[in-house]
Design a protein around this motif. Structure first.
Motif, PDB file in Angstrom:
ATOM      1  N   GLU A   6       0.836  -1.191   0.000  1.00 22.42           N
ATOM      2  CA  GLU A   6       0.000   0.000   0.000  1.00 22.42           C
ATOM      3  C   GLU A   6       0.877   1.249   0.000  1.00 22.42           C
ATOM      4  O   GLU A   6       2.018   1.230   0.478  1.00 22.42           O
ATOM      5  N   SER A   7       0.321   2.344  -0.493  1.00 26.38           N
ATOM      6  CA  SER A   7       0.979   3.640  -0.448  1.00 26.38           C
ATOM      7  C   SER A   7      -0.101   4.705  -0.498  1.00 26.38           C
ATOM      8  O   SER A   7      -1.295   4.387  -0.520  1.00 26.38           O
ATOM      9  N   GLY A   9      -0.957   7.067   1.685  1.00 27.43           N
ATOM     10  CA  GLY A   9      -1.527   7.626   2.894  1.00 27.43           C
ATOM     11  C   GLY A   9      -0.937   8.998   3.167  1.00 27.43           C
ATOM     12  O   GLY A   9      -0.145   9.511   2.383  1.00 27.43           O
ATOM     13  N   PRO A  20      -5.493   6.018  -1.776  1.00 24.58           N
ATOM     14  CA  PRO A  20      -4.331   5.136  -1.708  1.00 24.58           C
ATOM     15  C   PRO A  20      -4.464   3.941  -2.639  1.00 24.58           C
ATOM     16  O   PRO A  20      -5.534   3.354  -2.756  1.00 24.58           O
ATOM     17  N   CYS A  22      -3.042   0.028  -3.802  1.00 22.51           N
ATOM     18  CA  CYS A  22      -2.423  -1.197  -3.289  1.00 22.51           C
ATOM     19  C   CYS A  22      -2.010  -2.022  -4.500  1.00 22.51           C
ATOM     20  O   CYS A  22      -2.862  -2.365  -5.322  1.00 22.51           O
ATOM     21  N   THR A 120      -0.791   1.549   5.228  1.00 27.05           N
ATOM     22  CA  THR A 120      -0.423   2.939   5.004  1.00 27.05           C
ATOM     23  C   THR A 120      -1.212   3.817   5.970  1.00 27.05           C
ATOM     24  O   THR A 120      -2.418   3.625   6.144  1.00 27.05           O
ATOM     25  N   GLN A 121      -0.522   4.755   6.617  1.00 27.99           N
ATOM     26  CA  GLN A 121      -1.140   5.584   7.649  1.00 27.99           C
ATOM     27  C   GLN A 121      -1.951   6.713   7.030  1.00 27.99           C
ATOM     28  O   GLN A 121      -1.429   7.460   6.196  1.00 27.99           O
TER      29      GLN A 121
END
Length: 126
Positions: A6-7, A9, A20, A22, A120-121
């Protein structure tokens, strides 16, 4: 063994959007249902959305209906979560998951999925 990453965030103000992605690597996601599970601070992972392998059927949890949209691009091995009208209570680590089956149930549990990304935050603050 395939991998989910994932990215996308980050920090966003209430009402703002995030999308985001994935990415599934080392395999094709053509035969997997995919889902997103946010984990708020101090709480368990909770299901918010699932999409079947073809992208033709999507399901959502009550807390995100009308605000979030899940989609996928099998040619890119990528699933997305379009998040609109974000609220502070949406703050969580968002995990992507793959299911070893093509279909989603009306409600999904973490045990229904065998593969997970690292998360991802997403932080919604005012």
């Amino acid at each position: 063994q395939y991998q989910l990453v994932e990215s996308g965030g980050g920090l966003v103000q209430p009402g703002g959007p995030l999308r985001p992605p994935c990415v599934l690597s080392r395999s094709t996601m053509d035969y997997y249902a995919m889902a997103w599970f946010p984990q708020p601070p101090g709480k368990e992972r909770e299901w918010v959305s699932c999409i079947d392998s073809s992208g033709g059927t999507t399901n959502y949890g009550d807390s995100v209906k009308g605000r979030f949209t899940i989609s996928r691009d099998n040619a890119k091995n990528t699933v997305y979560l379009q998040m609109n009208s974000l609220k502070p209570e949406d703050t969580a680590i968002y995990y992507c998951a793959a299911r070893g089956w093509e279909y989603c149930n009306d409600y999904m549990l973490p045990r229904d999925f065998g593969s997970w990304g690292q998360g991802t935050q997403v932080t919604v603050f005012s």
